[in-house]
Design a protein around this motif. Sequence first.
Motif, PDB file in Angstrom:
ATOM      1  N   ASP A  37       0.814  -1.221   0.000  1.00 44.71           N
ATOM      2  CA  ASP A  37       0.000   0.000   0.000  1.00 44.71           C
ATOM      3  C   ASP A  37       0.851   1.276   0.000  1.00 44.71           C
ATOM      4  OD1 ASP A  37       1.002  -0.105   2.537  1.00 44.71           O
ATOM      5  OD2 ASP A  37      -0.927  -0.202   3.548  1.00 44.71           O
ATOM      6  N   ASN A  38       2.144   1.128  -0.237  1.00 44.98           N
ATOM      7  CA  ASN A  38       3.096   2.251  -0.325  1.00 44.98           C
ATOM      8  C   ASN A  38       3.238   3.052   0.967  1.00 44.98           C
ATOM      9  OD1 ASN A  38       3.848   1.775  -3.022  1.00 44.98           O
ATOM     10  ND2 ASN A  38       2.028   2.851  -3.744  1.00 44.98           N
ATOM     11  N   LYS A  39       2.919   2.459   2.108  1.00 45.36           N
ATOM     12  CA  LYS A  39       3.064   3.179   3.378  1.00 45.36           C
ATOM     13  C   LYS A  39       4.482   3.074   3.934  1.00 45.36           C
ATOM     14  CE  LYS A  39      -1.700   3.059   4.928  1.00 45.36           C
ATOM     15  NZ  LYS A  39      -2.616   2.689   6.020  1.00 45.36           N
ATOM     16  N   GLU A  54      11.475   5.096   4.615  1.00 45.31           N
ATOM     17  CA  GLU A  54      10.453   6.133   4.631  1.00 45.31           C
ATOM     18  C   GLU A  54       9.167   5.511   5.178  1.00 45.31           C
ATOM     19  OE1 GLU A  54       9.990   8.060   0.825  1.00 45.31           O
ATOM     20  OE2 GLU A  54      12.149   7.914   0.463  1.00 45.31           O
ATOM     21  N   ILE A  55       8.606   6.140   6.231  1.00 44.86           N
ATOM     22  CA  ILE A  55       7.434   5.603   6.908  1.00 44.86           C
ATOM     23  C   ILE A  55       6.296   6.610   6.817  1.00 44.86           C
ATOM     24  CG2 ILE A  55       6.508   4.766   9.103  1.00 44.86           C
ATOM     25  CD1 ILE A  55       9.458   4.148   9.900  1.00 44.86           C
ATOM     26  N   LEU A  59       1.391   4.915   9.934  1.00 40.49           N
ATOM     27  CA  LEU A  59       1.976   3.741  10.584  1.00 40.49           C
ATOM     28  C   LEU A  59       2.567   4.058  11.952  1.00 40.49           C
ATOM     29  CD1 LEU A  59       3.782   1.952   7.619  1.00 40.49           C
ATOM     30  CD2 LEU A  59       1.688   1.245   8.766  1.00 40.49           C
ATOM     31  N   LEU A  60       2.803   5.316  12.219  1.00 37.66           N
ATOM     32  CA  LEU A  60       3.441   5.692  13.481  1.00 37.66           C
ATOM     33  C   LEU A  60       2.510   5.553  14.676  1.00 37.66           C
ATOM     34  CD1 LEU A  60       5.459   8.805  12.293  1.00 37.66           C
ATOM     35  CD2 LEU A  60       6.270   6.460  12.599  1.00 37.66           C
ATOM     36  N   ASP A  68       5.368  -5.136  11.739  1.00 35.75           N
ATOM     37  CA  ASP A  68       5.016  -6.103  10.693  1.00 35.75           C
ATOM     38  C   ASP A  68       5.421  -5.596   9.313  1.00 35.75           C
ATOM     39  OD1 ASP A  68       3.975  -7.826  12.582  1.00 35.75           O
ATOM     40  OD2 ASP A  68       1.885  -7.246  12.230  1.00 35.75           O
ATOM     41  N   TYR A  69       5.133  -4.317   9.040  1.00 36.88           N
ATOM     42  CA  TYR A  69       5.497  -3.724   7.756  1.00 36.88           C
ATOM     43  C   TYR A  69       7.004  -3.769   7.554  1.00 36.88           C
ATOM     44  CZ  TYR A  69       1.085  -1.654   6.099  1.00 36.88           C
ATOM     45  OH  TYR A  69      -0.170  -1.454   5.594  1.00 36.88           O
TER      46      TYR A  69
END
Length: 81
Positions: A37-39, A54-55, A59-60, A68-69
């Motif tokens: 999902d490009n996150k 890059e996050i 997600l933070l 997990d990502y």
Amino acid sequence: MFGDMMGMMGKLKETQRKVEETKKRLDTVLIDEKSSDNKLKITLTANRKIKSIEIDDALLNNKEQLEDYLILTLNKAIEKA
């Protein structure tokens, strides 16, 4: 026999030099991997050294999801390398 050993030593040194040159070249090859999902985006070298992560801010807020990502995306990038 001594001449054969000298020849073998020369070949060993040449092989070691080529291995070092290849390692240096692999440091210049970059691999990008993104989560589905490009996150999360990870860039590493072909020698598997992480260059950037890059996050997405979303997600933070969820530590477990971010972990997990990172695991999934890092493993995909390392596999490509």
